[in-house]
Design an enzyme around this catalytic site. Structure first.
Site, short mmCIF file in Angstrom:
data_model
loop_
_atom_site.label_atom_id
_atom_site.label_comp_id
_atom_site.label_asym_id
_atom_site.label_seq_id
_atom_site.Cartn_x
_atom_site.Cartn_y
_atom_site.Cartn_z
N LEU A 1 -4.75 9.18 7.92
CA LEU A 1 -6.07 8.55 8.01
C LEU A 1 -5.97 7.09 7.63
O LEU A 1 -5.26 6.77 6.68
CB LEU A 1 -7.06 9.29 7.09
CG LEU A 1 -7.47 10.67 7.62
CD1 LEU A 1 -8.28 11.42 6.58
CD2 LEU A 1 -8.28 10.54 8.92
N HIS B 1 0.88 -1.20 0.00
CA HIS B 1 0.00 0.00 0.00
C HIS B 1 0.90 1.23 0.00
O HIS B 1 1.49 1.59 1.03
CB HIS B 1 -0.91 0.02 1.24
CG HIS B 1 -1.86 1.19 1.24
ND1 HIS B 1 -3.22 1.04 1.41
CD2 HIS B 1 -1.66 2.52 1.09
CE1 HIS B 1 -3.80 2.23 1.36
NE2 HIS B 1 -2.87 3.16 1.18
N HIS C 1 -10.50 1.50 1.75
CA HIS C 1 -10.27 2.51 2.78
C HIS C 1 -11.50 2.39 3.68
O HIS C 1 -12.56 2.91 3.35
CB HIS C 1 -10.13 3.92 2.19
CG HIS C 1 -9.80 4.93 3.26
ND1 HIS C 1 -8.57 5.51 3.38
CD2 HIS C 1 -10.54 5.41 4.29
CE1 HIS C 1 -8.56 6.31 4.44
NE2 HIS C 1 -9.74 6.27 5.00
N HIS D 1 -4.66 -0.54 5.84
CA HIS D 1 -4.21 0.22 7.02
C HIS D 1 -5.17 0.09 8.21
O HIS D 1 -5.74 1.07 8.65
CB HIS D 1 -3.93 1.69 6.69
CG HIS D 1 -4.92 2.35 5.77
ND1 HIS D 1 -6.28 2.32 5.96
CD2 HIS D 1 -4.73 3.07 4.64
CE1 HIS D 1 -6.86 3.00 4.99
NE2 HIS D 1 -5.96 3.46 4.18
N ASN E 1 -4.92 7.45 -6.13
CA ASN E 1 -5.59 8.73 -5.80
C ASN E 1 -4.78 9.94 -6.27
O ASN E 1 -4.42 10.81 -5.49
CB ASN E 1 -5.91 8.82 -4.30
CG ASN E 1 -4.68 8.80 -3.40
OD1 ASN E 1 -3.64 8.22 -3.75
ND2 ASN E 1 -4.77 9.45 -2.26
N ASP F 1 1.46 2.64 3.54
CA ASP F 1 0.63 3.83 3.35
C ASP F 1 1.48 5.10 3.38
O ASP F 1 1.00 6.16 3.77
CB ASP F 1 -0.50 3.91 4.40
CG ASP F 1 -1.59 4.90 4.00
OD1 ASP F 1 -1.68 5.27 2.82
OD2 ASP F 1 -2.36 5.31 4.90
N HIS G 1 1.66 5.37 -1.72
CA HIS G 1 1.31 6.55 -2.53
C HIS G 1 2.60 7.10 -3.13
O HIS G 1 3.51 7.49 -2.40
CB HIS G 1 0.65 7.62 -1.65
CG HIS G 1 -0.63 7.15 -1.05
ND1 HIS G 1 -1.84 7.31 -1.68
CD2 HIS G 1 -0.88 6.49 0.11
CE1 HIS G 1 -2.80 6.77 -0.92
NE2 HIS G 1 -2.25 6.27 0.16
N LYS H 1 -9.33 0.01 -5.87
CA LYS H 1 -9.34 0.69 -4.57
C LYS H 1 -10.64 1.44 -4.35
O LYS H 1 -11.06 2.24 -5.19
CB LYS H 1 -8.16 1.67 -4.50
CG LYS H 1 -8.08 2.48 -3.21
CD LYS H 1 -7.70 1.65 -2.00
CE LYS H 1 -7.83 2.41 -0.69
NZ LYS H 1 -6.66 3.21 -0.35
#
Ligand code: NCD
Ligand code: ZN
Length: 345
Positions: free
Chosen positions: A213, A8, A131, A169, A36, A241, A10, A94
């Site tokens: 988050l 996971h 999420h 997460h 995202n 994350d 970004h 996702k």
């Protein structure tokens, strides 16, 4: 130990991607890359183009495989799921609830609107990454994961029992309990949720670099996560994350959610595992259970972590404002050695 993967991550895009990718490539062989972006990665064509940009940003001479994801919206079609499966490089879809977190404005407004898509995913065996937080304003910030499980995840699993799901997460003992109790579901766990409880957010002052988050929870939840991660149960595996935001985006009257851990992820996890005397469980959590879930081969290369003290930099280069890593300025007790360093030792 066997070289790990990050399930996971970004990576962002453009100059930001170029700034952060070398950190991940140094530690991990593969990563599940979150979709995202602004605008999000919604189609196989978007994912192919983004994958090319990631591949182009890999430092010369290094190996890394980006595993792509699609961003589920109210308008995703079952046909796109079939195309995604056929592409081979899209590994998951996702789900973000609309408005839950960074760049989630395109997210799903009502999960049941996606049932035809979930049906197709179940059929072609495309994993769904969640999420897992509700956004309802009447639900307390710290209860959003628990309420998501009750209101959305349990009904979803009843409608699609064979859909393979990753609850991303996880932050609560409720999530751990649920994952243990259900079939065809796994969970990723971040380093920050293993190392810190919510007190750190307000330790004498407000500390935005610990804000992500789902938000950090009470100590009893951190303990449950650490127990799950070190239990040797293959349902729990590594997903950092790591979510870079420039310093000015975090240190703000309306600061963004996300902790940056790509720089030192393995060192952070190692410290967490060592704290409960479970270093022998680290390799499977970091390097075996993720590929097993995603039905990919385990890596064969090795990495080495050594016991050394070093100070996390206050900032690393990123846009014009810089990027503050998790636990900036503090001492670490483990360090990942580069292949060349490992040989020298
Ligand atoms: C993530 C980001 O910044 O993209 N932030 C975070 O706090 N984890 C989004 C997300 O995964 O929620
Ligand atoms: Zn994330």
């Amino acid at each position: 130990m066997t070289r790990p993967d990050d399930w996971h991550l970004h990576l962002r895009d453009g100059a930001s991607l170029k700034a952060v990718l070398p950190h991940t490539v140094r530690q991990f062989a593969r990563a599940i890359v979150m979709p995202n972006l602004k605008p999000p990665v919604r189609s196989v064509a978007d994912a192919a183009a983004y994958r090319d940009r990631v591949l182009a940003a890999i430092p010369a001479g290094k190996q890394f495989e980006p595993l792509m994801t699609l961003y589920l919206t109210d308008n995703t079609s079952p046909e796109e799921i079939i195309r995604a499966k056929e592409s081979q490089f899209v590994k998951a879809v996702k789900y973000y609830p609309a408005g839950a977190t960074t760049n989630s404005d395109f997210g799903v407004t009502d999960m049941s609107k996606c049932d035809r898509v979930f049906e197709a995913m179940q059929q072609v065996d495309m994993p769904l990454l969640l999420h897992g937080e509700v956004t309802a304003q009447d639900v307390d910030m710290f209860d959003r994961e628990k309420v998501f499980i009750e209101r959305h995840l349990i009904p979803l699993k009843q409608r699609f029992p064979n859909l393979r799901v990753v609850l991303e997460h996880v932050t609560t003992s409720d999530a751990v309990q649920y994952v243990l109790s259900a079939n065809n579901i796994a969970a990723t766990i971040t380093p920050q949720h293993l190392l810190f409880n919510r007190n750190i957010l307000l330790q004498g002052a407000i500390r935005p670099h610990f804000y992500c988050l789902p938000i950090l929870k009470r100590e009893e939840h951190r303990k449950a996560l650490l127990q799950a991660a070190t239990s040797g149960n293959p349902k729990f595996f590594l997903g950092t994350d790591s979510a870079p935001h420039p310093r000015n985006g975090k240190e703000s009257s309306c600061g963004c959610a996300g902790c940056y851990s790509a720089l030192h992820a393995m060192e952070l996890y190692t410290e967490a595992f060592e704290s409960v005397d479970a270093l022998d469980k680290l390799e499977a959590f970091a390097s075996f259970y993720g590929p097993d879930f995603y039905q990919l081969p385990r890596n064969t290369e090795q990495i080495t972590l050594g016991r050394t003290t070093w100070r996390v930099p206050d900032e690393v280069p990123f846009t014009e404002f810089g990027l503050v890593p998790l636990r900036a300025g503090q001492e670490m007790t483990w360090q990942m050695l580069d292949a060349s360093m490992a040989e020298a030792n």
